[in-house]
Design a protein around this motif. Structure first.
Motif, PDB file in Angstrom:
ATOM      1  N   THR A   1      -0.351  25.439   8.237  1.00 46.57           N
ATOM      2  CA  THR A   1      -0.119  24.055   7.845  1.00 46.57           C
ATOM      3  C   THR A   1      -1.399  23.275   8.075  1.00 46.57           C
ATOM      4  OG1 THR A   1       0.601  23.341  10.055  1.00 46.57           O
ATOM      5  CG2 THR A   1       2.284  24.224   8.581  1.00 46.57           C
ATOM      6  N   ARG A   2      -1.756  22.463   7.116  1.00 45.47           N
ATOM      7  CA  ARG A   2      -2.960  21.648   7.225  1.00 45.47           C
ATOM      8  C   ARG A   2      -2.614  20.200   6.892  1.00 45.47           C
ATOM      9  NH1 ARG A   2      -7.869  25.243   4.489  1.00 45.47           N
ATOM     10  NH2 ARG A   2      -7.911  26.849   6.126  1.00 45.47           N
ATOM     11  N   GLY A   3      -3.214  19.281   7.625  1.00 45.79           N
ATOM     12  CA  GLY A   3      -2.983  17.859   7.368  1.00 45.79           C
ATOM     13  C   GLY A   3      -4.269  17.071   7.494  1.00 45.79           C
ATOM     14  N   PHE A   4      -4.366  16.025   6.708  1.00 43.65           N
ATOM     15  CA  PHE A   4      -5.528  15.132   6.750  1.00 43.65           C
ATOM     16  C   PHE A   4      -5.041  13.697   6.612  1.00 43.65           C
ATOM     17  CE2 PHE A   4      -8.652  12.546   4.477  1.00 43.65           C
ATOM     18  CZ  PHE A   4      -9.752  12.667   5.306  1.00 43.65           C
ATOM     19  N   SER A   5      -5.644  12.800   7.364  1.00 43.21           N
ATOM     20  CA  SER A   5      -5.255  11.391   7.268  1.00 43.21           C
ATOM     21  C   SER A   5      -6.487  10.512   7.378  1.00 43.21           C
ATOM     22  CB  SER A   5      -4.271  11.027   8.389  1.00 43.21           C
ATOM     23  OG  SER A   5      -4.892  11.154   9.657  1.00 43.21           O
ATOM     24  N   ALA A   6      -6.451   9.384   6.682  1.00 43.69           N
ATOM     25  CA  ALA A   6      -7.528   8.397   6.749  1.00 43.69           C
ATOM     26  C   ALA A   6      -6.922   7.013   6.572  1.00 43.69           C
ATOM     27  CB  ALA A   6      -8.571   8.660   5.661  1.00 43.69           C
ATOM     28  N   SER A   7      -7.453   6.038   7.297  1.00 45.18           N
ATOM     29  CA  SER A   7      -6.940   4.667   7.180  1.00 45.18           C
ATOM     30  C   SER A   7      -8.050   3.677   7.531  1.00 45.18           C
ATOM     31  CB  SER A   7      -5.740   4.471   8.125  1.00 45.18           C
ATOM     32  OG  SER A   7      -6.134   4.651   9.470  1.00 45.18           O
ATOM     33  N   ARG A   8      -7.822   2.411   7.156  1.00 42.05           N
ATOM     34  CA  ARG A   8      -8.789   1.354   7.434  1.00 42.05           C
ATOM     35  C   ARG A   8      -8.052   0.038   7.601  1.00 42.05           C
ATOM     36  NH1 ARG A   8     -14.342   0.074   3.956  1.00 42.05           N
ATOM     37  NH2 ARG A   8     -15.395  -1.091   5.641  1.00 42.05           N
ATOM     38  N   ASP A   9      -8.502  -0.772   8.544  1.00 47.11           N
ATOM     39  CA  ASP A   9      -7.862  -2.051   8.833  1.00 47.11           C
ATOM     40  C   ASP A   9      -8.368  -3.150   7.904  1.00 47.11           C
ATOM     41  OD1 ASP A   9      -6.513  -0.836  10.857  1.00 47.11           O
ATOM     42  OD2 ASP A   9      -7.862  -1.518  12.444  1.00 47.11           O
ATOM     43  N   GLU A  10      -7.638  -4.280   7.955  1.00 47.85           N
ATOM     44  CA  GLU A  10      -8.036  -5.535   7.305  1.00 47.85           C
ATOM     45  C   GLU A  10      -8.198  -5.377   5.796  1.00 47.85           C
ATOM     46  OE1 GLU A  10     -11.317  -7.402   9.304  1.00 47.85           O
ATOM     47  OE2 GLU A  10     -10.603  -6.766  11.274  1.00 47.85           O
ATOM     48  N   LEU A  11      -7.117  -5.046   5.148  1.00 50.01           N
ATOM     49  CA  LEU A  11      -7.079  -4.962   3.690  1.00 50.01           C
ATOM     50  C   LEU A  11      -7.250  -6.363   3.100  1.00 50.01           C
ATOM     51  CD1 LEU A  11      -6.555  -2.811   1.458  1.00 50.01           C
ATOM     52  CD2 LEU A  11      -4.162  -3.514   1.526  1.00 50.01           C
ATOM     53  N   ILE A  12      -8.129  -6.482   2.126  1.00 47.97           N
ATOM     54  CA  ILE A  12      -8.407  -7.802   1.538  1.00 47.97           C
ATOM     55  C   ILE A  12      -7.188  -8.331   0.795  1.00 47.97           C
ATOM     56  CG2 ILE A  12      -9.802  -9.012  -0.180  1.00 47.97           C
ATOM     57  CD1 ILE A  12     -12.108  -7.136   0.546  1.00 47.97           C
ATOM     58  N   ASN A  14      -3.059  -7.110  -0.505  1.00 47.77           N
ATOM     59  CA  ASN A  14      -1.998  -6.103  -0.525  1.00 47.77           C
ATOM     60  C   ASN A  14      -1.802  -5.490  -1.902  1.00 47.77           C
ATOM     61  OD1 ASN A  14      -1.431  -6.381   2.181  1.00 47.77           O
ATOM     62  ND2 ASN A  14       0.115  -7.968   1.854  1.00 47.77           N
ATOM     63  N   ASP A  15      -2.339  -6.173  -2.921  1.00 46.18           N
ATOM     64  CA  ASP A  15      -2.217  -5.648  -4.283  1.00 46.18           C
ATOM     65  C   ASP A  15      -3.286  -4.609  -4.593  1.00 46.18           C
ATOM     66  OD1 ASP A  15      -0.042  -7.320  -4.776  1.00 46.18           O
ATOM     67  OD2 ASP A  15      -1.349  -8.980  -5.382  1.00 46.18           O
ATOM     68  N   LEU A  16      -4.240  -4.412  -3.667  1.00 44.64           N
ATOM     69  CA  LEU A  16      -5.315  -3.448  -3.876  1.00 44.64           C
ATOM     70  C   LEU A  16      -5.347  -2.459  -2.710  1.00 44.64           C
ATOM     71  CD1 LEU A  16      -8.114  -5.936  -5.017  1.00 44.64           C
ATOM     72  CD2 LEU A  16      -6.767  -4.418  -6.483  1.00 44.64           C
ATOM     73  N   PRO A  17      -4.431  -1.492  -2.687  1.00 44.55           N
ATOM     74  CA  PRO A  17      -4.349  -0.553  -1.569  1.00 44.55           C
ATOM     75  C   PRO A  17      -5.451   0.505  -1.641  1.00 44.55           C
ATOM     76  CG  PRO A  17      -2.722  -0.005  -3.215  1.00 44.55           C
ATOM     77  CD  PRO A  17      -3.392  -1.254  -3.702  1.00 44.55           C
ATOM     78  N   ASN A  20     -11.772   1.012   0.045  1.00 41.60           N
ATOM     79  CA  ASN A  20     -12.955   0.222  -0.332  1.00 41.60           C
ATOM     80  C   ASN A  20     -12.636  -1.260  -0.400  1.00 41.60           C
ATOM     81  OD1 ASN A  20     -14.644   2.451  -0.535  1.00 41.60           O
ATOM     82  ND2 ASN A  20     -14.098   2.821  -2.686  1.00 41.60           N
ATOM     83  N   ALA A  21     -11.311  -1.578  -0.441  1.00 42.59           N
ATOM     84  CA  ALA A  21     -10.910  -2.985  -0.494  1.00 42.59           C
ATOM     85  C   ALA A  21     -10.492  -3.478   0.889  1.00 42.59           C
ATOM     86  CB  ALA A  21      -9.764  -3.164  -1.481  1.00 42.59           C
ATOM     87  N   ALA A  22     -11.010  -2.832   1.943  1.00 43.11           N
ATOM     88  CA  ALA A  22     -10.756  -3.238   3.314  1.00 43.11           C
ATOM     89  C   ALA A  22     -12.087  -3.382   4.038  1.00 43.11           C
ATOM     90  CB  ALA A  22      -9.875  -2.213   4.018  1.00 43.11           C
ATOM     91  N   THR A  23     -12.079  -4.158   5.125  1.00 44.42           N
ATOM     92  CA  THR A  23     -13.328  -4.454   5.826  1.00 44.42           C
ATOM     93  C   THR A  23     -13.305  -4.041   7.299  1.00 44.42           C
ATOM     94  OG1 THR A  23     -12.527  -6.677   6.382  1.00 44.42           O
ATOM     95  CG2 THR A  23     -13.756  -6.425   4.309  1.00 44.42           C
TER      96      THR A  23
END
Length: 483
Positions: A1-12, A14-17, A20-23
């Motif tokens: 089993t393999r898993g990968f996750s990525a996330s980023r805070d402060e989305l500019i 909510n309509d652009l998930p 690159n649209a987060a800071t």
């Protein structure tokens, strides 16, 4: 089993998930796990003269979850059957009393590789992470040493033997079957002997315990038809089972350990209790601060009994004495069915003859918390005008005493329930065929219509928790038409 996750805070927006649209801060993680088995099995069936029956099975398994020298296990099983009623030397002396008589015997084993951690029991893995504070302008990384492991852990093995008897007598009217069995679980996977706290980590997973389960099952069915055309059937079944720990390294039989030798699985341990009725009782009572948190007590609070008379109520040596048990004993059921001149009837009851059940903490505290679903029995708490109340006086700071297992809230969970009832009538074919209908039946059915029990209203004895989805009582009228 393999898993990968990525996330980023402060989305500019909510309509652009999009990352690159987060800071804000970026986070990334992955997992990579694997395990494997290699197995083979065989089965042989043999029957001779419809009297002697034999089945043999075997399987060989390897699992990567265990060390190389402990990965293999062989699990054989066999069953034998002998129809005595087909033997000529048996038929004549019994004068046809037995329509069928069969004795059975079986033995089998299986192995279990399910581990609490899901993967490997013999590997100690380092843990990594980031500290929650800043040093030198950065959050430092840390590495944790792995836990203790056993290098000889292997399969958990279950073996069972069974002796059975099947019979049919009285011109196929009475049928019965009886089984007695014993199941032995060896090398149970779990924590080993409890080690001193100075160790600083959890005990390793080991093949630490053995358990024996003994049980029996009986089923009887009577079928007959009367001269007036009434056909009826009555069935009854009864079974019992109990499991006992036969090996575990806990010589003092401390209840702080998962098991002890001689333990009956499902045992409930606790304190004897009642309610304080007056200030004088409180003043003369032994110290119970270790159980209730040292709250200032008032009439209606829980009163724990000083069993050994030393003036202090606590868990003593925390060892074996005389428990209750939450496992169901003497499960039984019976059913009745009948049909006569188009009418049909079906009734089914089921029950449990013996079971103890400790009220869940959430149920005992329901009258003091807005987070629990209220029930009528929650009104039966101690008040000056209700000194015989079942629950203690309503207060928010008495929760620690309520959380203790105690005799006052140990319930008798035995019950008998009418699980289903059906009654119907099928119109005569001579009438329905004139309408082009092959069959027309009208019927009534009901489920969970009646329960004889000892638990409070709102508490289903079939459930361990009153806040689980309850058994539903249902009534239905129906029409079944076949063209």
């Amino acid at each position: 089993t393999r898993g990968f996750s990525a996330s980023r805070d402060e989305l500019i927006s909510n309509d652009l998930p999009s990352m690159n649209a987060a800071t804000g801060e970026k986070y990334v993680g992955n997992s990579d796990d694997s395990w494997a088995t290699r197995s083979g099995f065989f089965r042989v069936n043999y029957s001779f003269a419809d009297r002697y029956l034999l089945e043999v099975n075997g399987r060989y398994d390897l699992s990567s979850k265990f060390p190389k020298d402990d990965r293999s296990v062989f699990s054989p099983s066999f069953s034998l059957g002998w129809k005595l009623s087909e033997e000529s030397w048996f038929k004549q002396p019994t004068n046809g009393f037995f329509d069928e008589l069969k004795i059975r015997a079986s033995y089998g084993s299986l192995a279990n590789q399910a581990l609490d951690n899901g993967w490997y029991a013999y590997l100690s893995n380092y843990g990594t992470g980031t500290l929650g504070y800043i040093m030198g302008g950065k959050q430092p990384q840390y590495v944790l040493p792995g836990g203790l492991v056993s290098n000889t852990v292997t399969w958990e093995k279950v073996t069972q033997w069974d002796l059975g008897l099947d019979f049919v007598i009285l011109q196929n009217r009475l049928k019965g079957t009886f089984d007695y069995y014993q199941r032995k679980t060896t090398d149970m996977l779990g924590p080993g002997r409890i080690l001193p706290n100075i160790l600083g980590m959890s005990e390793p997973l080991e093949n630490a315990a053995d358990m024996v389960t003994r049980g029996w099952e009986l089923a009887l069915t009577w079928n007959d038809q009367l001269d007036n055309g009434l056909h009826y059937s009555v069935g009854f079944n009864l079974s019992d089972t109990q499991a006992e720990i036969t090996k575990y390294d806990n010589p003092t039989k401390s209840l702080s350990s998962p098991y002890y030798e001689g333990q009956i699985v499902g045992d409930i341990w606790g304190y004897e209790s009642s309610l304080f009725q007056s200030a004088d009782e409180i003043a003369s009572a032994p110290d119970q601060s270790k159980l209730d948190g040292g709250i200032s007590k008032v009439p209606g609070d829980i009163r724990f009994m000083d069993i050994d008379g030393n003036g202090v109520v606590d868990n003593g040596e925390n060892t074996v004495d005389k428990p209750g048990n939450n496992k169901a004993r003497y499960r039984y059921g019976f059913n009745i069915s009948a049909d006569w001149k188009g009418f049909d009837l079906g009734i089914f009851f089921q029950g449990v003859g013996k079971r103890d059940l400790m009220l869940p903490y959430t149920f005992k505290w329901q009258y003091g918390s807005m987070w629990q679903v209220p029930t009528a029995v929650g009104n039966d708490y101690w008040r000056e005008d209700n000194a015989g109340g079942w629950l203690p006086v309503a207060r928010f700071n008495g929760s620690q005493a309520l959380g203790q297992n105690q005799t006052r809230y140990l319930l008798d969970a035995s019950y008998l329930r009418l699980k289903s009832l059906s009654f119907g009538y099928t119109l005569p074919v001579s009438l329905t065929k004139q309408w082009g209908i092959q069959k027309c039946r009208v019927y009534f059915t009901g489920e969970n219509l009646l329960t004889f029990k000892h638990t409070p209203e709102g508490f289903d004895p079939e459930l361990d928790d009153p806040y689980k989805y309850p058994q539903q009582k249902s009534l239905a009228l129906g029409l079944n038409v076949v063209f």
